[in-house]
Design an enzyme around this catalytic site. Sequence first.
Site, PDB file in Angstrom:
ATOM      1  N   GLU A  91      -1.702  -9.170   4.367  1.00 34.18           N
ATOM      2  CA  GLU A  91      -1.632  -9.478   5.758  1.00 34.18           C
ATOM      3  C   GLU A  91      -3.119  -9.644   6.327  1.00 34.18           C
ATOM      4  OE1 GLU A  91      -0.940  -6.499   4.704  1.00 34.18           O
ATOM      5  OE2 GLU A  91      -1.285  -5.042   5.742  1.00 34.18           O
ATOM      6  N   SER A 114      -2.895  -7.771  38.349  1.00 33.33           N
ATOM      7  CA  SER A 114      -4.386  -7.235  38.166  1.00 33.33           C
ATOM      8  C   SER A 114      -5.363  -8.444  38.056  1.00 33.33           C
ATOM      9  CB  SER A 114      -4.367  -6.281  37.001  1.00 33.33           C
ATOM     10  OG  SER A 114      -3.996  -6.872  35.971  1.00 33.33           O
ATOM     11  N   GLY A 115      -4.942  -9.606  37.520  1.00 31.66           N
ATOM     12  CA  GLY A 115      -5.656 -10.527  37.316  1.00 31.66           C
ATOM     13  C   GLY A 115      -5.733 -10.630  35.660  1.00 31.66           C
ATOM     14  N   GLY A 116      -5.164  -9.569  35.120  1.00 35.50           N
ATOM     15  CA  GLY A 116      -5.169  -9.740  33.481  1.00 35.50           C
ATOM     16  C   GLY A 116      -4.118 -10.617  33.108  1.00 35.50           C
ATOM     17  N   VAL A 117      -4.366 -11.185  31.928  1.00 32.77           N
ATOM     18  CA  VAL A 117      -3.663 -12.155  31.217  1.00 32.77           C
ATOM     19  C   VAL A 117      -1.979 -11.627  31.380  1.00 32.77           C
ATOM     20  CG1 VAL A 117      -2.931 -13.481  29.228  1.00 32.77           C
ATOM     21  CG2 VAL A 117      -5.447 -12.837  29.806  1.00 32.77           C
ATOM     22  N   ASP A 118      -1.548 -10.775  30.963  1.00 35.52           N
ATOM     23  CA  ASP A 118      -0.317 -10.023  30.812  1.00 35.52           C
ATOM     24  C   ASP A 118       0.279 -10.182  32.311  1.00 35.52           C
ATOM     25  OD1 ASP A 118      -0.978  -9.483  28.407  1.00 35.52           O
ATOM     26  OD2 ASP A 118      -1.030  -7.396  28.572  1.00 35.52           O
ATOM     27  N   SER A 119      -0.310  -9.455  33.169  1.00 37.54           N
ATOM     28  CA  SER A 119       0.487  -9.472  34.475  1.00 37.54           C
ATOM     29  C   SER A 119       0.430 -10.904  35.095  1.00 37.54           C
ATOM     30  CB  SER A 119      -0.031  -8.474  35.386  1.00 37.54           C
ATOM     31  OG  SER A 119      -1.273  -8.672  35.835  1.00 37.54           O
ATOM     32  N   THR A 120      -0.545 -11.825  34.738  1.00 37.27           N
ATOM     33  CA  THR A 120      -0.519 -13.039  35.412  1.00 37.27           C
ATOM     34  C   THR A 120       0.843 -13.969  34.755  1.00 37.27           C
ATOM     35  OG1 THR A 120      -2.840 -12.905  35.773  1.00 37.27           O
ATOM     36  CG2 THR A 120      -1.916 -15.032  35.827  1.00 37.27           C
ATOM     37  N   CYS A 156       1.001  -1.262   0.114  1.00 31.72           N
ATOM     38  CA  CYS A 156       0.025   0.210  -0.023  1.00 31.72           C
ATOM     39  C   CYS A 156       0.937   1.259   0.003  1.00 31.72           C
ATOM     40  CB  CYS A 156      -1.057  -0.175   1.291  1.00 31.72           C
ATOM     41  SG  CYS A 156      -2.276   1.030   0.890  1.00 31.72           S
ATOM     42  N   HIS A 194      -3.530  -5.333   0.617  1.00 31.12           N
ATOM     43  CA  HIS A 194      -2.927  -5.808   2.049  1.00 31.12           C
ATOM     44  C   HIS A 194      -2.781  -7.248   2.307  1.00 31.12           C
ATOM     45  CE1 HIS A 194      -2.890  -1.938   3.987  1.00 31.12           C
ATOM     46  NE2 HIS A 194      -3.575  -1.597   3.298  1.00 31.12           N
TER      47      HIS A 194
END
Length: 508
Positions: free
Chosen positions: A171, A224-230, A80, A169
Amino acid sequence: MIGILDYGSQYTQLIARQYRRLGYQAEVWPASTRASWIREQQASRKIRGLVLSGSPASVGYELQPDPEFLNLGLPILGLCFGYHFLADVLGGKVASSTNREYGAARVEKTSDAANDPILAAMPREFRVWMSHGDSVVETPRDAKVILRSQGEIAAFSIPGRRIWAFQFHPEVHHSEHGIELLAAFAREAAGEKAEWSVKGALDQTLSRLRTDLAGVPEVLCGVSGGVDSTVLAVLLSQVTHVRAVFVDHGFQRAYDLPDLKRTFSKYPNIQLEVVDATKEFWKELEGVSDPETKRKIMGRLFIETFQKHADCPYLGQGTIYSDVIESAAAGSGASHNIKSHHNVGGLPKDLKFKLVEPLREFFKDEVREIGRLLGLDSESLDRHPFPGPGLCIRCVGPLTPARIEILRKADTILHDELKRRELYSKTWQAGCILTPVSTVGVMGDGRTYESVLAIRAVTSVDAMTAEASDLPLQDLKEIASRIVNEVRGVNRVVYDLTSKPPATIEWE
Ligand code: XMP
């Protein structure tokens, strides 16, 4: 490795993710990247090819890729905007299209495509996804047109120089054979072997962490309970002792902390510490209405709470690759900063901690894969995303403890009902928003004048774009009825039907 230059297209990250899924290492670099930097990197890393992304800009205006890229001796794939740039810089002609093309289009191979290594395996004609206002009306002198769409130029290559450029595109999911096209560039043109995997990258990350954290007795993590921090806490716990600090700021959902306790109970190296900071947060947030002010206060207090409650020099942060790319892009002027994110915008510059950010190189779906490899269950990994500032940015209008309590109760009902009805996993993210609007209702024989609550449930792949979930209307009605009956202060429930863009997922 494939380097992807990010000129602000909403699909840039997708290019990198597609490459990694195919097994090719890929990194996204900001629009300000110069050829000289790439040359320096080449001394220590095997850079095999460059992809120039799309952009909301037109060639010759705000953004100008470094023309020196062409002298690096690397194969280049322009998509593009990248396609327009290559045409322009090599002596072709780009013009504003009379027919802007957005959406599906058919492309047809020309006779010059017959021996092209990238298109060799493609059918004569296929469907692709276009999104552009400019067109190449004249290709550079030594270029061969390899695809046309309704007679117009849609792709060219310069065989001797290993340059390919496509108007569309590849992708995106809607482009047929797009993934094959990207793979063919990596394989045929750049000679790159498909040997990257999340497992391999995880092993490397662990061995790097073992070196970096050798002799470090503990790392502090905000969870926090979120995926990343867990996943971050679990990953670090493979290498050292983790003090997982949950700052109870008073804007979490009812189930966040209990779920986290259950998850971490399986990892003896993680010690969960709950800091009750609700008073401090309320002191500054009570009565605040402005969304950006809420976000800034949350971000600042969050890190201040850490500094007050933690005497550990090492702080683990769940920064992931999308955060890194977006911060770099925001700095380079190629894209717009829509909201200040809790884990990026709010941090003060004088952090007293040494930051450990082992997820910096991974996209969200790869972080989940790492969690799975480290034994986390799908209950923790397939949780809906939840914003760092929590219910604070789902309570439109002034923040008060009573309004947050209304929101928390409604959210718990929504969450339980989605799970019970097996709709939770069919939705990418779902939550309630308390609006500042009151409407008239009737309950029993009495008139009520209470708040309107909105349900926002979306399907998305990466939060960049989203659509309202097609939740069955009957289920929504039954959930609305439970909320109105059980949550005092709400007498009307509405469903948000807007897509992103133009709306965002969160209301604030
Ligand atoms: P928007 O509202 O920008 O949200 O469409 C996209 C995704 O990001 C989440 N979100 C946040 N996550 N800190 C976070 O950790 C934040 O400040 C933040 N703001 C939005 C949002 O829930 C959605 O998944």
